[in-house]
Write an enzyme that holds these catalytic residues in place. Structure first.
Site, PDB file in Angstrom:
ATOM      1  N   ARG A 118       0.726  -1.145   0.015  1.00 49.72           N
ATOM      2  CA  ARG A 118      -0.122  -0.092  -0.045  1.00 49.72           C
ATOM      3  C   ARG A 118       0.883   1.234  -0.016  1.00 49.72           C
ATOM      4  NH1 ARG A 118      -5.458   1.072   1.699  1.00 49.72           N
ATOM      5  NH2 ARG A 118      -5.655   2.827   2.848  1.00 49.72           N
ATOM      6  N   HIS A 145      -6.795   1.177  -7.334  1.00 49.61           N
ATOM      7  CA  HIS A 145      -6.868   0.518  -6.138  1.00 49.61           C
ATOM      8  C   HIS A 145      -7.837  -0.962  -6.498  1.00 49.61           C
ATOM      9  CE1 HIS A 145      -7.643  -0.520  -2.034  1.00 49.61           C
ATOM     10  NE2 HIS A 145      -8.192   0.683  -1.659  1.00 49.61           N
ATOM     11  N   GLN A 148     -10.074  -3.112  -4.027  1.00 49.07           N
ATOM     12  CA  GLN A 148     -11.372  -2.683  -3.475  1.00 49.07           C
ATOM     13  C   GLN A 148     -12.461  -2.751  -4.837  1.00 49.07           C
ATOM     14  OE1 GLN A 148     -12.104  -0.556  -0.670  1.00 49.07           O
ATOM     15  NE2 GLN A 148     -14.024  -1.168  -1.642  1.00 49.07           N
ATOM     16  N   ASP A 240     -16.981   8.392  -2.821  1.00 48.95           N
ATOM     17  CA  ASP A 240     -15.613   8.105  -1.879  1.00 48.95           C
ATOM     18  C   ASP A 240     -15.186   9.589  -1.335  1.00 48.95           C
ATOM     19  OD1 ASP A 240     -13.341   6.967  -0.845  1.00 48.95           O
ATOM     20  OD2 ASP A 240     -12.008   7.143  -2.754  1.00 48.95           O
ATOM     21  N   CYS A 280     -16.148   3.085  -0.101  1.00 45.10           N
ATOM     22  CA  CYS A 280     -15.166   2.424   0.238  1.00 45.10           C
ATOM     23  C   CYS A 280     -14.750   2.568   1.546  1.00 45.10           C
ATOM     24  CB  CYS A 280     -14.024   2.496  -0.570  1.00 45.10           C
ATOM     25  SG  CYS A 280     -13.320   4.356  -1.083  1.00 45.10           S
ATOM     26  N   ARG A 308     -14.104  -7.256   1.037  1.00 36.75           N
ATOM     27  CA  ARG A 308     -12.590  -6.754   0.810  1.00 36.75           C
ATOM     28  C   ARG A 308     -11.743  -8.346   1.019  1.00 36.75           C
ATOM     29  NH1 ARG A 308      -9.880  -2.120   1.085  1.00 36.75           N
ATOM     30  NH2 ARG A 308      -8.173  -3.212   0.573  1.00 36.75           N
TER      31      ARG A 308
END
Length: 320
Positions: A118, A145, A148, A240, A280, A308
């Site tokens: 990450r 991402h 996700q 988001d 998310c 996830r």
């Protein structure tokens, strides 16, 4: 193919030993295969069955950014699959003190079976993958991402029973989450309508690639600066945060630019009555989404967060 009781489970064999950095590098059958595998692995988990597909395998997890869902879901996923996950804060590694990405990649390749990272910069993750002799999984970068997005589509598939022909509206910043969602939806043959303020659009390269993919799958990709138009008759509405990690100095300017983009009751009235709300997380109630929406009966954000785990188990099992 594996048999777990009465359940048939097929890994995405073409991904064995491969990196997962972004969904534009995957074939459509690989994206949809990961979603279906995640669906099966979740079903098995709810029945208390955890196939030990990764017994003896070790996943190294490097974090340059804070994490709740990414760290815990990957670590839990490795335990479910019979393996082990090792947390590594970049500040505690020599890479945080100037050791090259190349040297780090070669050293870790001798200790681990795969790396999940990450990171702040996608270029750094690409370099790590180029140099490592083991698979590298993108847990989030400034551009993509992918894990996700796989969880997002797994959630829609779980609730709606299928993906092809469904419409998802994304309202907000054209960021890393949006990029991967656009690509995933195109692979799945969905219609994705993206609404952002002018100046905050998704990458033109991502839009071009997704449009080409959608042309083969029967999907459709569009952008507008009018949120109501994007949300019209949507099966799912997604947003988001307006200010991602590392953009804190832009907060005031972004709040001003995104006026009219909060997903509220008036906006969602344009979606289908049985629409799904997705986010998310973490979320800022009263900013990008009204509390009445994210905490309302159409919200699936915690199911989405749980997924996830299962989507990433599908990635880990197939790659490792």
């Amino acid at each position: 193919m594996f048999m777990t009781g009465m359940q048939e489970m097929t890994l995405v064999e073409s991904l064995k030993g491969e990196d997962l950095l972004s969904l534009d590098k995957l074939e459509t059958e690989e994206v949809t295969g990961l979603i279906e595998l995640g669906f099966i692995l979740k079903k098995l988990a709810k029945e208390g069955r955890y196939p030990k597909l990764l017994s003896g395998k070790i996943l190294g997890m490097i974090f340059e950014k804070h994490s709740t869902r990414t760290r815990i879901s990957f670590e839990s996923g490795m335990i479910h699959l019979g393996g082990h996950a090792m947390f590594m804060n970049s500040r505690d590694l020599q890479i945080g003190r100037g050791e090259s990405v190349r040297d780090t990649a070669h050293v870790l390749s001798g200790y681990l079976d795969a790396i999940m990272i990450r990171a702040n910069r996608h270029t750094m993750v690409q370099e790590l993958a180029d140099e490592a002799a083991i698979p590298v999984i993108n847990g989030l970068t400034d551009i993509y991402h992918p894990c996700q997005a796989l969880a997002d589509l797994l959630t829609i598939r779980e609730v709606k029973g299928g993906l092809e022909g469904r419409k998802i509206a994304y309202v907000g910043d054209g960021n890393n989450v949006a990029h991967s969602l656009i690509l995933a939806a195109a692979h799945a043959g969905m219609e994705i309508a993206v609404a952002t303020p002018e100046g905050y659009e998704p990458s033109p390269d991502v839009m071009e690639t997704a449009t080409a993919i959608a042309g083969k799958t029967g999907g459709h990709v569009s952008w507008t600066s009018e949120p109501d138009a994007a949300v019209d008759k949507a099966d799912a509405v997604y947003t988001d945060v307006w200010t991602s990690m590392g953009q804190e100095e832009e907060t005031a300017a972004r709040v001003e630019a995104f006026k009219g983009f909060m997903v509220d009751d008036e906006m969602i009235a344009r979606a289908k009555p049985d629409f799904m709300f997705l986010h998310c997380l973490p979320a800022h109630r009263g900013e990008e989404v009204a509390a009445s929406v994210i905490d309302g009966p159409n919200s699936h954000v915690f199911r989405q967060a749980e997924n996830r785990l299962h989507a990433q188990k599908a990635v880990l099992a197939s790659i490792m």
